[in-house]
Design a protein around this motif. Structure first.
Motif, PDB file in Angstrom:
ATOM      1  N   UNK A  82      51.708  25.699  30.795  1.00  0.00           N
ATOM      2  CA  UNK A  82      51.769  26.812  29.857  1.00  0.00           C
ATOM      3  C   UNK A  82      50.707  27.827  30.198  1.00  0.00           C
ATOM      4  N   UNK A  83      49.525  27.342  30.580  1.00  0.00           N
ATOM      5  CA  UNK A  83      48.458  28.271  30.950  1.00  0.00           C
ATOM      6  C   UNK A  83      48.905  29.224  32.036  1.00  0.00           C
ATOM      7  N   UNK A  84      49.349  28.604  33.109  1.00  0.00           N
ATOM      8  CA  UNK A  84      49.725  29.430  34.244  1.00  0.00           C
ATOM      9  C   UNK A  84      50.949  30.267  33.917  1.00  0.00           C
ATOM     10  N   UNK A  86      51.930  31.539  31.081  1.00  0.00           N
ATOM     11  CA  UNK A  86      51.628  32.708  30.279  1.00  0.00           C
ATOM     12  C   UNK A  86      50.866  33.742  31.090  1.00  0.00           C
ATOM     13  N   UNK A  87      50.032  33.290  32.015  1.00  0.00           N
ATOM     14  CA  UNK A  87      49.359  34.244  32.888  1.00  0.00           C
ATOM     15  C   UNK A  87      50.372  35.030  33.698  1.00  0.00           C
ATOM     16  N   UNK A  88      51.384  34.322  34.199  1.00  0.00           N
ATOM     17  CA  UNK A  88      52.440  35.016  34.954  1.00  0.00           C
ATOM     18  C   UNK A  88      53.155  35.999  34.045  1.00  0.00           C
ATOM     19  N   UNK A  90      51.968  37.612  31.590  1.00  0.00           N
ATOM     20  CA  UNK A  90      51.143  38.806  31.417  1.00  0.00           C
ATOM     21  C   UNK A  90      51.274  39.715  32.638  1.00  0.00           C
ATOM     22  N   UNK A  91      51.240  39.113  33.824  1.00  0.00           N
ATOM     23  CA  UNK A  91      51.413  39.890  35.044  1.00  0.00           C
ATOM     24  C   UNK A  91      52.741  40.615  35.046  1.00  0.00           C
ATOM     25  N   UNK A  93      54.502  41.516  32.495  1.00  0.00           N
ATOM     26  CA  UNK A  93      54.472  42.637  31.561  1.00  0.00           C
ATOM     27  C   UNK A  93      53.788  43.826  32.178  1.00  0.00           C
ATOM     28  N   UNK A  94      52.722  43.547  32.941  1.00  0.00           N
ATOM     29  CA  UNK A  94      51.976  44.654  33.546  1.00  0.00           C
ATOM     30  C   UNK A  94      52.803  45.357  34.595  1.00  0.00           C
ATOM     31  N   UNK A  95      53.596  44.562  35.377  1.00  0.00           N
ATOM     32  CA  UNK A  95      54.270  45.165  36.523  1.00  0.00           C
ATOM     33  C   UNK A  95      55.569  45.837  36.175  1.00  0.00           C
ATOM     34  N   UNK A  99      59.374  42.075  29.116  1.00  0.00           N
ATOM     35  CA  UNK A  99      59.415  40.625  29.275  1.00  0.00           C
ATOM     36  C   UNK A  99      60.840  40.107  29.283  1.00  0.00           C
TER      37      UNK A  99
END
Lengths: 109, 182, 645
Positions: A82-84, A86-88, A90-91, A93-95, A99
């Motif tokens: 889940x950690x990784x 959700x980090x992806x 976020x990335x 969303x940025x790119x 979502x």
């Protein structure tokens, strides 16, 4: 302790199996149903949990602590994932500024 | 005892359905938390005390909170996503249903495992889980710490903002990610 | 004996090593190195053969004297087995050499004459760009020919048989940039191949009947076959077909005159002295089989005689120096086959030997003349070279006298033996063979006179050849003169040495006996000599005083024109075989090649492309679709597992 055993065994194992299957199918259908990546990740968690439940049920019915230890490890891995994940997210969303999972469609012919 | 089981089972299934069907992501998260709590109840029914507590702490306490953080961060509390077409949604439900039926069909002749004659019902207590964890499963336990390390590093690396200058046409220098979120 | 085995293995090994080494280094060797190396290899083979020969003789003599009792047939025939070559089921064919009188004779001829020709080639091919390849091919040819004559069973001989065919093709088409030469090489190869088919079928039949291909065993077991049975007739006819192809008899002889497209040393070695005699060697080797098939013997006799007559007539009208010699070769081979057909196997081998000497000499001499005139081969443009190229003239004269059968020269004795055997069968046969001999005399002396006598009618600057070319000429001339002593007939005080020598090797020879009265023999000899002298006088009057070129458009009578056009045999073959075959080939190319095979291959490729185009649409990039596909896949797997359980 026999008391507890009887108590535990009063619910037959098949019930837990059915419950676990149902939860898994709901999670699976949800992953196909929704477009929101976060919801899909949550359905994944649902599937994990159904499996955990099944493992714990079998472990309790057969007296094997290995089942519960396995559940513990699954939880560990789920946490890391889940950690990784959700980090992806976020990335993502940025790119692509969305979502929606269908926005990531460049890996095609 | 069986009544409790059915109550918890009903709560689990209903909240799972709500996770899938809810419009707002926040509602989905709340429903999922309810689902997890009900599963923790199942664990207690099975006398898996350690698991129940760890489940609540890790899943509801950490993972779902993380989800909430991300949703807040990305400002997703409105349902802004387009839905899939009807056909796709029907196909999804059917797929799930068929999968369920397949699995049920696999066990239609019974599970086929006879429970052992006598055993100790103290499986699930912290002590026995702890003993098993630190003797039989010591190596995976230690290795999982490396797993966490790598997950942390990965998450940190992924989450970093890319600040290297990217030359665009016209000579303007723009940092990536700047201006996406206020 | 270990030493015999080693020497026997060395004999073909030297030229093989030479061929491989020169071929590998052909880009790097400069000047005469390749030639010297190649010649050295063949000379070494000759020395080894010589040692084997002497050893063989010694053992024979001891055996005849009653000593050397250990193993009776040791000296007569020695088999050197190299290794077990084919061993399948009940078929065992070893890779073996057979060292006996017959193979030693051929070995000495091949290596001896071969080394002289190698030496000659150093000078002749000096300026050629591909001289290294030439020498490696010559060595390879020597290896193959030795394999042929040394073979201990039919299959090893067949390897050599095929090998000489291959080398002949490579060497005829040596100057491959000229399309006509390639055509000639191909023609030679195809005609050889037709003969090879006969040989191969015969091999299979022999294997089937006797269960082995070893010469010794086959010849021994052949005693059990009844004379004149269909089987033996068929087998011997098939072996003869092989010989027809290899030794250029009717109907497969047209390749040999065309083979003159190759360099002159090639013509001398392959198409005069060695390869073309392979057919005769085969028949002598299998003489035990042939004596059991009188029908085949008659066929051999007829074919040989007809070939000899036809080609002798053609030779009279040829204007190319090498073509005359080529037709002469075919004619002489025909005579050898006549001898074989009459059962005079040793006479045939004797003529092979003497023919090797003087025909190689004549070819090398022709090469020397061509070299002297800078490439001119038309004898109408020659003349008067007697004073310029003295050594060439003198040696050529020796060769001509030998082939004409002048008494005292080697050719006289060998031809005489054949003529005697012909008379014994039927006087008409004698007349026919005498006719062939007279024609031979006529065209050979025509060649000699037109080339060397009279005045020079050409435009080049003739000069004598270098010593490296004239020395082999001299040696061969000496051999042509004195070679007759090998088999002097009893009549003239000799002991028929070769016949007795070879009799140990071939059963057919052992059964040869001449039954003519001495008076008849003398009379026949007189007739022969007299007619030869008459013909020489005729030729002298006609040709020796030529000073000018004949007018080109000389009107020939119908018969002469037929002969001059080589009896239209080439044209007949072209119409009968080449054109239909070419048509068939074109048809197959258009239909099978272009439509069927190419179509199938292209179809496969196109289908794959199209299928790929369609299938790659699965990769949509759409995540939901992938998830869905995964779920479907899992359901499928589960169903599969459940239903198979």
């Amino acid at each position: 302790m026999n008391d507890i055993v009887t108590v535990i065994r009063s619910v037959p194992l098949e019930h837990y199996v059915f419950l676990s299957f149902t939860l898994f199918s709901i999670g699976l259908a949800g992953a196909l149903f929704r477009r929101n990546t976060i919801i899909i990740l949550m359905c994944l968690e649902l599937m994990f949990n159904s499996v955990n439940l099944l493992l714990a049920a079998f472990s309790a019915h057969h007296g094997d602590p290995g089942g519960q230890v396995f559940v513990f490890f699954i939880m560990l891995v789920a946490a890391a994932e889940v950690t990784v994940g959700l980090a992806i997210l976020v990335m993502m969303k940025r790119n692509v500024d969305s979502i929606d999972i269908n926005q990531l469609n460049r890996l095609k012919w | 005892m069986q009544v409790l089981f059915y109550i918890f089972a009903a709560i689990s299934i209903l909240s799972a359905l709500f996770v899938v069907a809810a419009k707002s992501p926040i509602n989905s998260v709340i429903a999922l938390i309810v689902c997890f709590l009900s599963i923790a109840g199942h664990y207690i029914l099975l006398n898996a005390q350690f698991l129940a507590v760890v489940h609540i702490i890790v899943y509801t306490g950490a993972i779902m909170v993380l989800f909430l953080f991300v949703i807040m961060l990305l400002n997703l509390n409105k349902s802004t996503e387009p839905q899939k077409s009807l056909a796709t949604r029907v196909a999804a439900v059917i797929a799930g249903g068929v999968f369920l039926l397949t699995l049920l069909g696999a066990i239609k002749d019974g599970i086929g495992i006879a429970p052992p004659a006598a055993y100790d019902g103290s499986v699930g207590l912290v002590k026995s889980v702890g003993v098993s964890l630190f003797t039989d499963y010591l190596l995976p336990f230690e290795v999982s710490s490396v797993l966490f390390l790598s997950a942390m590093i990965g998450a940190v690396m992924l989450g970093k903002k890319d600040t290297s200058p990217q030359p665009l046409s016209g000579g303007k220098v723009l940092t990536k990610g700047a201006g996406t979120n206020a | 004996m270990v030493k015999t085995d080693l020497l026997a293995m060395l004999v073909p090994a030297f030229p093989l090593v030479g061929a491989i080494v020169i071929a590998s280094l052909r880009g790097k060797l400069k000047g005469n190195t390749a030639g010297i190396l190649a010649t050295a290899m063949v000379v070494l083979s000759f020395l080894c053969s010589g040692v084997l020969f002497v050893g063989h003789e010694v053992v024979n003599a001891l055996h005849a004297a009653g000593m050397h009792q250990e193993s009776p047939p040791e000296g007569a025939m020695h088999v050197v087995k190299l290794f077990n070559w084919i061993s399948v089921g009940s078929m065992h064919i070893p890779f073996a050499f057979q060292i006996d009188a017959l193979s030693l004779t051929m070995m000495l001829i091949v290596t001896g004459v071969g080394s002289l020709i190698h030496l000659y080639s150093i000078g002749y091919m000096h300026d050629d760009k591909r001289v290294n390849t030439f020498f490696s091919l010559l060595n390879l040819f020597s290896f193959a020919m030795l394999m042929l004559v040394m073979g201990g069973n039919f299959l090893v001989t067949f390897i050599g048989w095929e090998g000489v065919g291959l080398c002949s093709y490579l060497l005829i088409g040596f100057w491959y940039t000229v399309p006509a030469y390639n055509y000639a090489a191909r023609k030679a190869f195809v005609m050889n191949r037709i003969g090879d088919l006969g040989f191969l079928i015969a091999l299979v039949m022999i294997m089937q009947q006797f269960g082995t291909l070893d010469y010794g065993t086959v010849m021994d077991k052949s005693a059990g076959i009844s004379t004149g049975s269909p089987w033996i007739t068929t087998v011997t006819l098939l072996l003869f077909v092989g010989a027809i192809g290899k030794s250029a008899q009717l109907p497969l002889f047209t390749w040999l005159p065309d083979a003159m497209a190759g360099p002159t040393p090639v013509s001398a070695l392959i198409h005069a002295a060695t390869m073309v005699t392979a057919g005769i060697f085969l028949l002598v080797r299998s003489s035990s089989l042939f004596v059991l098939a009188p029908i085949t013997m008659d066929v051999v006799l007829t074919v040989g005689l007809v070939t000899a007559l036809i080609t002798a007539t053609i030779g009279v009208f040829q204007n190319d120096i090498k073509k005359v010699l080529a037709y002469s070769t075919v004619s002489q081979l025909g005579l050898m086959f006549v001898a074989l057909g009459l059962g005079a196997f040793s006479s045939a081998m004797f003529h092979v030997t003497t023919h090797a000497f003087f025909k190689a000499l004549l070819f090398l001499g022709a090469g020397s003349v061509i070299h002297a005139l800078g490439g001119e081969q038309d004898i109408r443009k020659m003349g008067g070279l007697k004073g310029v190229t003295k050594i060439t003239y003198f040696t050529f004269l020796m060769g001509t006298l030998a082939i004409a059968g002048i008494p005292g020269f080697s050719g006289f004795f060998s031809k005489d033996a054949i003529l005697m055997a012909a008379y014994e069968k039927h006087p008409l046969l004698y007349a026919a063979t005498l006719g062939v001999s007279l024609l031979t005399v006529f065209y050979m002396f025509r060649l000699l006179f037109l080339t060397f006598f009279g005045t020079y009618r050409g435009k080049a600057h003739p000069h004598e050849s270098p010593r490296v070319m004239t020395v082999p000429l001299i040696i061969l001339a000496v051999l042509s003169v004195v070679g007759g002593v090998l088999n002097l007939p009893h009549l003239l005080g000799g002991h028929e040495t070769m016949k007795h020598y070879l009799g140990t090797a071939a059963d057919g020879i052992a059964g040869e006996h001449m039954h003519l009265a001495p008076a008849t023999e003398w009379m026949l000899m007189g007739i022969t000599v007299g007619s030869i002298a008459l013909v020489i006088w005729l030729a002298y009057n006609r040709f020796a005083k030529k000073t000018t070129l004949d007018p080109e458009a000389e009107e020939l009578s119908f018969f002469k024109r037929l002969i001059a056009r080589k009896w239209y045999i080439d044209e007949l073959y072209a119409a009968l075989f080449e054109k239909p075959y070419g048509w068939l080939s074109a048809q197959l190319d258009a239909i099978m090649e272009k439509r069927v095979i190419d179509g199938a291959v292209n179809f496969t490729g196109n289908t794959t492309l199209r299928l790929g185009k369609v299938l790659r649409r699965v990769q949509t990039g759409n995540m939901s679709f992938y998830l869905f596909a995964m779920v479907v896949g899992i359901i499928g797997f589960l169903l599969l597992t459940i239903w198979s359980a």
